[in-house]
Design a protein around this motif. Sequence first.
Motif, PDB file in Angstrom:
ATOM      1  N   ARG A  95       0.812  -1.215   0.000  1.00 39.29           N
ATOM      2  CA  ARG A  95       0.000   0.000   0.000  1.00 39.29           C
ATOM      3  C   ARG A  95       0.844   1.264   0.000  1.00 39.29           C
ATOM      4  O   ARG A  95       0.366   2.328  -0.389  1.00 39.29           O
ATOM      5  CB  ARG A  95      -0.924   0.006   1.230  1.00 39.29           C
ATOM      6  N   GLN A  96       2.090   1.175   0.433  1.00 30.24           N
ATOM      7  CA  GLN A  96       2.919   2.368   0.593  1.00 30.24           C
ATOM      8  C   GLN A  96       3.978   2.547  -0.492  1.00 30.24           C
ATOM      9  O   GLN A  96       4.391   3.682  -0.750  1.00 30.24           O
ATOM     10  CB  GLN A  96       3.632   2.334   1.951  1.00 30.24           C
ATOM     11  N   GLN A 118       8.040   5.798  -2.610  1.00 30.00           N
ATOM     12  CA  GLN A 118       6.793   5.993  -1.872  1.00 30.00           C
ATOM     13  C   GLN A 118       5.679   6.367  -2.845  1.00 30.00           C
ATOM     14  O   GLN A 118       5.813   7.292  -3.648  1.00 30.00           O
ATOM     15  CB  GLN A 118       6.965   7.093  -0.830  1.00 30.00           C
ATOM     16  N   ASP A 178       2.801   7.847  -2.406  1.00 33.31           N
ATOM     17  CA  ASP A 178       2.194   9.166  -2.283  1.00 33.31           C
ATOM     18  C   ASP A 178       3.151  10.293  -2.676  1.00 33.31           C
ATOM     19  O   ASP A 178       2.775  11.471  -2.647  1.00 33.31           O
ATOM     20  CB  ASP A 178       1.680   9.393  -0.859  1.00 33.31           C
ATOM     21  N   ASP A 223       1.323   0.722   9.548  1.00 40.89           N
ATOM     22  CA  ASP A 223       0.069   0.060   9.185  1.00 40.89           C
ATOM     23  C   ASP A 223       0.218  -1.451   9.030  1.00 40.89           C
ATOM     24  O   ASP A 223      -0.728  -2.139   8.655  1.00 40.89           O
ATOM     25  CB  ASP A 223      -0.497   0.650   7.891  1.00 40.89           C
ATOM     26  N   SER A 264       1.840  -3.106   6.842  1.00 38.48           N
ATOM     27  CA  SER A 264       1.951  -3.596   5.464  1.00 38.48           C
ATOM     28  C   SER A 264       3.327  -4.194   5.197  1.00 38.48           C
ATOM     29  O   SER A 264       3.466  -5.093   4.368  1.00 38.48           O
ATOM     30  CB  SER A 264       1.656  -2.469   4.473  1.00 38.48           C
TER      31      SER A 264
END
Length: 754
Positions: A188-189, A235, A237, A295, A297
Motif C-alpha cells: 500500500r505504501q 513511496q 504518495d 500500518d 503492510s
Amino acid sequence: MLVHPIERIGKHHGEAAAAVPAGATVRDLPVLPCFRLAGGVTLVALEAQAWPGGCLPEGVALEDLKVTAAGMARSGPASRVRLPRRDGGERVVAVMAIDPDAAVFCCDGKGRHLARVAPRGERPVDPGLLAAGLDAVGCQRLIRQALDAWPRLFRLGKDAGYARFCRRLLRLLVPDMCAAMPEAVVNRQFVLAGMPLDSRIGDVADVVVVGANGVVRAPCRPLQLRKGPAFLLLQRDAIDAESLIVVFGAAGHAVFQLPAMPQKPLLDWLGARRQLAAQMRAFLARAFADMPDEDGSGAALRRELDLFSPPAVRNLLARNTPVNAAVELLVADGAGGIFIRGWLRDPHQLVAGAELQAGGSAPLPLDPVWLRFPRPDIDKLYKARPAAFGFVAHLGQLLEPAGEAILRLHLSSGGIIELAARFAAGHPAELRDAVLGGVPPEQLTTDAIARIVAPAAVPLHRQHLARRQAPEIVQFGEPVAAPRFSLIVPLYRNLDYLRFQLGAFATDPAMRRAELIFVLDSPEQRADLVHFLSGLHQLYGLPMTIAVMSGNFGYAAANNAGAALARGDVLVLLNSDVVPEAPGWMQRQAAPLRRKNVVATGARLLFDDQSLQHAGMRFARDAGGHWLNLHYHKGAPRDFAPALKARKVPAVTGAALMVRREAFLAVGGFTEDYIIGDYEDSDLCLKLRQAGGEICYCPDAVLYHFERKSINRHAGYQRSVAGLYNRWLAAQRWDGAMADLMTRFERRGKRPAA
C-alpha cells in the motif's frame, strides 16, 4: 560546494550597522534584483555582469560579497553557493528566509554596503536565468543545492510550487534524461521502479524524487545488480506519472523520468523474474528493516513473500555429503533478536565457524554463543559414529530481522557453505511456545535460560499479552448485592469438575453473600461452557458471571480479569479442579483476615485418596541450588497432627487462596510475566509480604484438589520448558527475599517437618 551562513546585521542583534561608502546614502546605492524561490524564501544571484556598469567596484572580489538583512526580529536559515561558469567566471547564489519588510544589502568583506537588494516581490526565480552559462560543475552544484540543501534548510520538501521549479530546472539542465521503468506495486505504501544506471556516476549516495507535490528522498538506495537495471523503492504518495528521479553518485548524477505508475503486483512480477527473487527479497528485507511499519503492510509483505515466494533451501541432508546441517526453527522475537535451533554433523571436522545473516543485517557469529548438546537421533539417521550435535542460540544485535536468513558455515580451508532458512510464522504465543520447546529440558541451565530462552520468550510473551482485548461478559441470574466474597475460577479446557464444584457451592449458605465469577481462558469453548453453566444455573439457581477472554493468556491474566470484575471485599481464588469438602469453609478460611496484618490465607487441600496435598507453602533449594515451591506435609495422612495447626506460613498455593481485594490490587494482582501457569501464586504471596502483610494457613477449611488437571492439557506447557523458565524467573525476582524469609521462619521454629 560551499554552503555558508549569511551574516545578519541590525539593532535586533545588537550589532553595529554596516557602513555606507563615504559621501553616499543608502538611497544612492545601486539596486540588485532578487527573486522569490518559494514562500518566504528569497534568492539573490551575484556576478560581475549583473553589477551596474558590468563590473564590481574597484578592489572588491566576488567571493568577498555577502548578503545581509537588517530589521529582522530573528535570524532565519540561509545558504550561499559558488557556481562556476563556462567563461571562467563565477555566479554566487545566496538564498535566505527573510521578513517582507527587512532591508537587504550586499556588502563587501569589510562590511560596507555596496548595493541594495530590491524588495522581495512576487517575481519567481527563472530556472533559465539561474542556470545560464554554468559549466558542468556549476550545474551539478546547482542541482545538489536545489534538491538537497534548500529543501532541508527552508523546509520546502512539501511545497508543490518549489517542486515545479525543480522540475523545470532539471528538464533545462538534463534535456536528454532517460526513462525509468514502472516495475511493480510492492504494497500500500511503495512501488518498485527500474533504472538503467550508468556505473560511471560511482557509488550511489542518495536518491531524490521530484513529484507533483514535493521533493523527497527515496526511502533507501537502489538495488544495483552486476547486469541489468537497478531497482528503486519509491513511496506511492510521493510520485506521479511525471515524477523525476535524481540519483546522486560519488562521481556524478543521473536523472530519470517515470512515464507511468507501476501496476503489476509484486508477487506476479517476481514470478516472471525468478532469477531475481533472492536478491529482491534481501533488498526489500533491508529496506523495510530500516523503516517504521505503522500500518503493518511491511510485515504483511514479508509474510506473503515467505508463503508465495519462499527462499530456496540448500539440501545439506544427503548421506553422501561430508557436512550435514539443518535449521529446525528460526524465530524473530519482535524486539530485534532471533532464536535459532538446528543441528550440525561434521564427522571430518571441516567446519571452523558458523554465522547467521538475516535480512539486511550484518552477519553475526553463531558458534561463540550457541549452546551445543548431543543429537543421537541425527547420528541414528546417518547410521554412523556420534558426530552430530544440536545447537540453540539467541542473537540480539539486530534491528528488525526480516525476509530470509542464511546460515553460513565457514570451512577450515576458507570455503563457505550456505544454507537458507525461513522464519517461522505464527501468533506470538505459538512462537513463544516454540522457543520454550526448542531446548531439551536436560540442557536447560540457568545460563541457557538467561542467554537464550528468556531474551526470545519475554518479548514474544509481551506481544501476546498486548493483543488482549476486554473479555466478553455473560451473566446468569441477578448479581448478588454487596457480596463479601468474590469467588474467581479460571477455566482452561478442563470442565470435568465444574458440576461437583457447583454442587458443593449450591449447598453452602455462605454463597448467599458471595458472587461467582468464571473466567474462560480457552475462548474456543465458549459455546460449550455457556450451555453447560446455563443448565447448572437452572438446576441450582446460583447467580454467576462468565468472563470469556479474547485468547489464552494464562492463569495470572485470567485471575486478574476476574479480580477486575469482582465487587467483594475478599477474593477467593479457586482452581477449577478444587471441590470443597463441606459447607462453611469460606468463613473458616476467612477467620484470620479479621486480624489487621493478615492479608491472605490458604486452606488444607487433599488428594482424592485423602492424603495431604497442601498445608501451606515453603521455599527450598534443590540439589542444583534452584528454588522450589514445596507444600508442607504433602503426601501425609489428612489428619497428620502438624497439618492440623493453624499458623503463619511463608506462602500458600493459588489453588484455594483467599486475599483481601484491596491488598491484591495494591500489589498489582498476579504478575503476568510467568508463562502459561506456575509460580504466580508464590510470587503474589511474596509481593503481599513485601508490602507488609502476613499469610496464614487454615486447616479447618478443607477442600479436595485434583491437581494440575487443567495445565496438563496445555500443549505449549507439556511440550516446553515453561515450568523451568518460570522457576528461573521467580528466582531472579525473589532470590534474596526467599532466602531471608525462610531463615526467619526457621529461626522462629515455625517450620514443621516437611
